[in-house]
Motif scaffolding. Structure first.
Motif, PDB file in Angstrom:
ATOM      1  N   UNK A 123       0.852  -1.194   0.000  1.00 40.41           N
ATOM      2  CA  UNK A 123       0.000   0.000   0.000  1.00 40.41           C
ATOM      3  C   UNK A 123       0.890   1.247   0.000  1.00 40.41           C
ATOM      4  N   UNK A 124       1.905   1.259   0.861  1.00 42.13           N
ATOM      5  CA  UNK A 124       2.764   2.436   0.996  1.00 42.13           C
ATOM      6  C   UNK A 124       3.892   2.470  -0.024  1.00 42.13           C
ATOM      7  N   UNK A 125       4.302   1.320  -0.509  1.00 49.55           N
ATOM      8  CA  UNK A 125       5.423   1.262  -1.441  1.00 49.55           C
ATOM      9  C   UNK A 125       5.158   1.967  -2.749  1.00 49.55           C
ATOM     10  N   UNK A 126       3.952   1.831  -3.280  1.00 48.23           N
ATOM     11  CA  UNK A 126       3.635   2.450  -4.574  1.00 48.23           C
ATOM     12  C   UNK A 126       3.685   3.975  -4.469  1.00 48.23           C
ATOM     13  N   UNK A 127       2.976   4.593  -3.516  1.00 44.89           N
ATOM     14  CA  UNK A 127       3.083   6.055  -3.418  1.00 44.89           C
ATOM     15  C   UNK A 127       4.513   6.529  -3.132  1.00 44.89           C
ATOM     16  N   UNK A 128       5.256   5.788  -2.298  1.00 46.96           N
ATOM     17  CA  UNK A 128       6.637   6.178  -2.006  1.00 46.96           C
ATOM     18  C   UNK A 128       7.485   6.146  -3.270  1.00 46.96           C
ATOM     19  N   UNK A 129       7.365   5.084  -4.039  1.00 42.78           N
ATOM     20  CA  UNK A 129       8.130   4.960  -5.280  1.00 42.78           C
ATOM     21  C   UNK A 129       7.781   6.079  -6.258  1.00 42.78           C
ATOM     22  N   UNK A 130       6.497   6.370  -6.384  1.00 42.90           N
ATOM     23  CA  UNK A 130       6.082   7.414  -7.329  1.00 42.90           C
ATOM     24  C   UNK A 130       6.455   8.808  -6.836  1.00 42.90           C
ATOM     25  N   UNK A 131       6.493   8.999  -5.524  1.00 41.69           N
ATOM     26  CA  UNK A 131       6.968  10.282  -4.979  1.00 41.69           C
ATOM     27  C   UNK A 131       8.425  10.501  -5.377  1.00 41.69           C
ATOM     28  N   UNK A 132       9.219   9.457  -5.269  1.00 40.10           N
ATOM     29  CA  UNK A 132      10.629   9.574  -5.667  1.00 40.10           C
ATOM     30  C   UNK A 132      10.748   9.827  -7.172  1.00 40.10           C
ATOM     31  N   UNK A 133       9.920   9.169  -7.974  1.00 37.61           N
ATOM     32  CA  UNK A 133       9.943   9.394  -9.424  1.00 37.61           C
ATOM     33  C   UNK A 133       9.577  10.843  -9.741  1.00 37.61           C
ATOM     34  N   UNK A 134       8.634  11.405  -8.987  1.00 37.33           N
ATOM     35  CA  UNK A 134       8.241  12.800  -9.188  1.00 37.33           C
ATOM     36  C   UNK A 134       9.392  13.738  -8.846  1.00 37.33           C
ATOM     37  N   UNK A 135      10.139  13.429  -7.772  1.00 39.59           N
ATOM     38  CA  UNK A 135      11.299  14.251  -7.413  1.00 39.59           C
ATOM     39  C   UNK A 135      12.364  14.209  -8.510  1.00 39.59           C
ATOM     40  N   UNK A 136      12.611  13.028  -9.043  1.00 43.65           N
ATOM     41  CA  UNK A 136      13.598  12.890 -10.120  1.00 43.65           C
ATOM     42  C   UNK A 136      13.141  13.685 -11.345  1.00 43.65           C
ATOM     43  N   UNK A 137      11.871  13.557 -11.692  1.00 46.44           N
ATOM     44  CA  UNK A 137      11.346  14.286 -12.856  1.00 46.44           C
ATOM     45  C   UNK A 137      11.450  15.795 -12.642  1.00 46.44           C
ATOM     46  N   UNK A 138      11.151  16.258 -11.425  1.00 43.49           N
ATOM     47  CA  UNK A 138      11.238  17.692 -11.123  1.00 43.49           C
ATOM     48  C   UNK A 138      12.677  18.178 -11.244  1.00 43.49           C
ATOM     49  N   UNK A 139      13.619  17.361 -10.812  1.00 43.51           N
ATOM     50  CA  UNK A 139      15.030  17.738 -10.903  1.00 43.51           C
ATOM     51  C   UNK A 139      15.497  17.836 -12.354  1.00 43.51           C
ATOM     52  N   UNK A 140      14.773  17.149 -13.235  1.00 44.22           N
ATOM     53  CA  UNK A 140      15.111  17.184 -14.657  1.00 44.22           C
ATOM     54  C   UNK A 140      14.251  18.189 -15.415  1.00 44.22           C
ATOM     55  N   UNK A 141      13.497  19.015 -14.667  1.00 49.35           N
ATOM     56  CA  UNK A 141      12.754  20.098 -15.293  1.00 49.35           C
ATOM     57  C   UNK A 141      11.289  19.856 -15.562  1.00 49.35           C
ATOM     58  N   UNK A 142      10.715  18.755 -15.108  1.00 54.65           N
ATOM     59  CA  UNK A 142       9.282  18.513 -15.316  1.00 54.65           C
ATOM     60  C   UNK A 142       8.486  19.552 -14.516  1.00 54.65           C
TER      61      UNK A 142
END
Length: 139
Positions: free
Chosen positions: A19-38
């Motif tokens: 339950x918690x792993x999916x949102x945690x993983x996607x939160x990290x993906x969002x941080x990576x995308x933001x760092x790349x200018x998303x």
């Protein structure tokens, strides 16, 4: 472009880690995308359930939101012990099967993690989804 709405289906006995792993993983993906200018998050993730209160495996009480339409419904796994009567366990998940049916009937994707595939199999076999629907299972 609006974010992809993901709903993680919480139900009695589900693995809290999934339950918690999916949102945690996607939160990290969002941080990576933001760092790349998303400019905005690609995902909007929520934990949803047809029940008001959910106790996951291990006794964890989960904070859930009411069921609502999502673009992708994610069905986590559950504790599958050697002594578990699988038929009985799945029979007690009628509200969850109905929720899966509703999401699929709306044309939304339903995916599962690990033993959550059993709910998908019950869904496919017992709620009569379209024969044209594509279903893939992996173990």
């Amino acid at each position: 472009m609006s974010p992809l709405r993901l709903g993680v289906l919480a139900y009695p006995g589900c693995f809290a880690s999934e339950i918690f792993g999916v949102p945690d993983l996607l939160a990290m993906a969002t941080h990576v995308a933001a760092a790349q200018g998303s400019p905005q998050p690609a995902y909007e993730t929520s934990v949803i359930s047809p029940r008001r209160r959910v106790i996951a495996s291990g006794g964890s009480v989960l904070d859930v939101s009411a069921m609502r339409p999502v673009d992708v419904l994610i069905v986590p796994g559950f504790e599958l012990s050697p002594t578990l009567d699988l038929d009985e366990a799945l029979a007690n998940l009628g509200p969850e099967v109905a929720s899966i049916r509703s999401q699929a009937a709306s044309g939304n994707a339903v995916v599962s993690i690990c033993v959550g595939a059993f709910l998908g199999v019950v869904f496919k076999c017992h709620v009569h989804i379209s024969r044209d629907a594509r279903v893939t299972a992996a173990w």
